[in-house]
Design a protein around this motif. Sequence first.
Motif, PDB file in Angstrom:
ATOM      1  N   LEU A  32       1.088  -1.142  -0.150  1.00 51.54           N
ATOM      2  CA  LEU A  32      -0.107   0.014  -0.019  1.00 51.54           C
ATOM      3  C   LEU A  32       0.618   1.107  -0.197  1.00 51.54           C
ATOM      4  O   LEU A  32       0.767   2.335  -0.980  1.00 51.54           O
ATOM      5  CB  LEU A  32      -0.691   0.221   1.562  1.00 51.54           C
ATOM      6  CG  LEU A  32      -1.651  -1.242   1.034  1.00 51.54           C
ATOM      7  CD1 LEU A  32      -2.797  -1.030   2.433  1.00 51.54           C
ATOM      8  CD2 LEU A  32      -3.292  -0.637   0.077  1.00 51.54           C
ATOM      9  N   VAL A  33       1.804   1.194   1.037  1.00 49.08           N
ATOM     10  CA  VAL A  33       3.020   2.238   0.929  1.00 49.08           C
ATOM     11  C   VAL A  33       3.447   2.725  -0.525  1.00 49.08           C
ATOM     12  O   VAL A  33       3.743   3.934  -0.854  1.00 49.08           O
ATOM     13  CB  VAL A  33       4.055   2.311   1.796  1.00 49.08           C
ATOM     14  CG1 VAL A  33       5.005   3.292   2.432  1.00 49.08           C
ATOM     15  CG2 VAL A  33       3.563   1.939   3.490  1.00 49.08           C
ATOM     16  N   LEU A  34       4.188   1.224  -1.343  1.00 49.27           N
ATOM     17  CA  LEU A  34       4.584   1.807  -2.364  1.00 49.27           C
ATOM     18  C   LEU A  34       3.910   2.376  -4.112  1.00 49.27           C
ATOM     19  O   LEU A  34       3.962   3.112  -4.473  1.00 49.27           O
ATOM     20  CB  LEU A  34       5.469   0.351  -2.636  1.00 49.27           C
ATOM     21  CG  LEU A  34       6.421  -0.277  -2.518  1.00 49.27           C
ATOM     22  CD1 LEU A  34       7.223  -1.365  -2.908  1.00 49.27           C
ATOM     23  CD2 LEU A  34       7.689   0.321  -2.307  1.00 49.27           C
ATOM     24  N   SER A  36       1.717   4.701  -2.384  1.00 48.91           N
ATOM     25  CA  SER A  36       1.146   5.151  -2.967  1.00 48.91           C
ATOM     26  C   SER A  36       1.640   6.331  -3.168  1.00 48.91           C
ATOM     27  O   SER A  36       1.938   7.507  -2.936  1.00 48.91           O
ATOM     28  CB  SER A  36       0.326   5.787  -0.452  1.00 48.91           C
ATOM     29  OG  SER A  36       0.567   6.999  -0.070  1.00 48.91           O
ATOM     30  N   GLN A  37       3.295   6.100  -2.661  1.00 48.26           N
ATOM     31  CA  GLN A  37       4.638   6.521  -2.888  1.00 48.26           C
ATOM     32  C   GLN A  37       4.415   6.525  -4.754  1.00 48.26           C
ATOM     33  O   GLN A  37       4.375   7.951  -5.371  1.00 48.26           O
ATOM     34  CB  GLN A  37       6.058   5.583  -2.360  1.00 48.26           C
ATOM     35  CG  GLN A  37       7.093   6.604  -2.594  1.00 48.26           C
ATOM     36  CD  GLN A  37       7.998   5.658  -2.461  1.00 48.26           C
ATOM     37  OE1 GLN A  37       7.851   4.587  -2.142  1.00 48.26           O
ATOM     38  NE2 GLN A  37       9.255   6.620  -1.652  1.00 48.26           N
ATOM     39  N   GLN A  38       4.132   5.818  -5.285  1.00 49.19           N
ATOM     40  CA  GLN A  38       3.897   5.958  -6.978  1.00 49.19           C
ATOM     41  C   GLN A  38       3.443   7.372  -7.595  1.00 49.19           C
ATOM     42  O   GLN A  38       3.128   8.057  -8.053  1.00 49.19           O
ATOM     43  CB  GLN A  38       3.632   4.482  -7.611  1.00 49.19           C
ATOM     44  CG  GLN A  38       5.095   4.022  -7.300  1.00 49.19           C
ATOM     45  CD  GLN A  38       4.109   2.464  -7.984  1.00 49.19           C
ATOM     46  OE1 GLN A  38       3.414   2.553  -8.331  1.00 49.19           O
ATOM     47  NE2 GLN A  38       4.851   1.783  -8.313  1.00 49.19           N
ATOM     48  N   GLU A  39       2.279   7.302  -6.585  1.00 49.90           N
ATOM     49  CA  GLU A  39       0.673   8.004  -6.656  1.00 49.90           C
ATOM     50  C   GLU A  39       1.433   9.499  -5.980  1.00 49.90           C
ATOM     51  O   GLU A  39       1.404  10.091  -7.125  1.00 49.90           O
ATOM     52  CB  GLU A  39      -0.091   8.078  -6.108  1.00 49.90           C
ATOM     53  CG  GLU A  39      -1.121   6.585  -6.519  1.00 49.90           C
ATOM     54  CD  GLU A  39      -1.499   6.451  -7.608  1.00 49.90           C
ATOM     55  OE1 GLU A  39      -1.511   7.715  -8.478  1.00 49.90           O
ATOM     56  OE2 GLU A  39      -1.289   5.903  -8.755  1.00 49.90           O
ATOM     57  N   LEU A  40       2.372   9.443  -4.950  1.00 51.40           N
ATOM     58  CA  LEU A  40       2.681  10.796  -4.948  1.00 51.40           C
ATOM     59  C   LEU A  40       3.605  11.491  -5.767  1.00 51.40           C
ATOM     60  O   LEU A  40       3.892  12.675  -6.349  1.00 51.40           O
ATOM     61  CB  LEU A  40       3.537  11.055  -3.276  1.00 51.40           C
ATOM     62  CG  LEU A  40       4.115  11.970  -3.092  1.00 51.40           C
ATOM     63  CD1 LEU A  40       3.433  13.195  -2.368  1.00 51.40           C
ATOM     64  CD2 LEU A  40       4.459  11.724  -1.231  1.00 51.40           C
ATOM     65  N   GLN A  41       4.331  10.836  -5.933  1.00 47.01           N
ATOM     66  CA  GLN A  41       5.368  10.954  -7.106  1.00 47.01           C
ATOM     67  C   GLN A  41       4.790  11.111  -8.323  1.00 47.01           C
ATOM     68  O   GLN A  41       5.677  12.479  -8.806  1.00 47.01           O
ATOM     69  CB  GLN A  41       6.377   9.896  -7.713  1.00 47.01           C
ATOM     70  CG  GLN A  41       7.117   9.274  -6.877  1.00 47.01           C
ATOM     71  CD  GLN A  41       8.281   8.073  -6.667  1.00 47.01           C
ATOM     72  OE1 GLN A  41       7.877   6.827  -7.322  1.00 47.01           O
ATOM     73  NE2 GLN A  41       9.298   7.652  -6.623  1.00 47.01           N
ATOM     74  N   LYS A  42       3.636  10.991  -8.473  1.00 48.19           N
ATOM     75  CA  LYS A  42       3.100  11.620 -10.478  1.00 48.19           C
ATOM     76  C   LYS A  42       2.617  12.587  -9.876  1.00 48.19           C
ATOM     77  O   LYS A  42       2.906  13.359 -11.278  1.00 48.19           O
ATOM     78  CB  LYS A  42       2.192  10.461 -11.054  1.00 48.19           C
ATOM     79  CG  LYS A  42       2.621   8.982 -11.230  1.00 48.19           C
ATOM     80  CD  LYS A  42       1.129   8.448 -11.410  1.00 48.19           C
ATOM     81  CE  LYS A  42       1.294   6.990 -11.820  1.00 48.19           C
ATOM     82  NZ  LYS A  42       0.347   5.828 -12.290  1.00 48.19           N
ATOM     83  N   SER A  43       2.411  13.096  -8.940  1.00 49.89           N
ATOM     84  CA  SER A  43       1.300  14.140  -8.538  1.00 49.89           C
ATOM     85  C   SER A  43       2.665  15.320  -8.494  1.00 49.89           C
ATOM     86  O   SER A  43       2.477  16.095  -9.028  1.00 49.89           O
ATOM     87  CB  SER A  43       1.047  14.204  -6.969  1.00 49.89           C
ATOM     88  OG  SER A  43      -0.341  13.384  -7.335  1.00 49.89           O
TER      89      SER A  43
END
Length: 106
Positions: A32-34, A36-43
């Motif tokens: 889940l954290v990974l 979420s981290q990928q989504e944060l990187q895209k944002s």
Amino acid sequence: GIGAEEGEKQLTQEIVNVIDTSVEECHSEVSLVLESQQELQKSLHRLGGEVQKIFQRLPRSEVAGQTAKIPVLRRRCQRLGTKVKDIQERLSRIATIAESIPSENA
């Protein structure tokens, strides 16, 4: 006697099951954290592109209110990094303990 041996085997199995369940829960949380981290990187990538476009078109004074929020976001991400480092250190300690448990043959 045999009853005590059975009780010990059952207790051992229960402990192993608890550890297996906990490890699986941790794997799930890491996934889940990974994500979420990928989504944060895209944002953040999108934000970087938008900030660059805006600064090319508008003077900084026009967007100062909005860009003032960026350092706050940076500090929040830095705290996340610190928490991840703490998690890694804790996991290293747990792994060291697990690796130091003697095998039956020892």
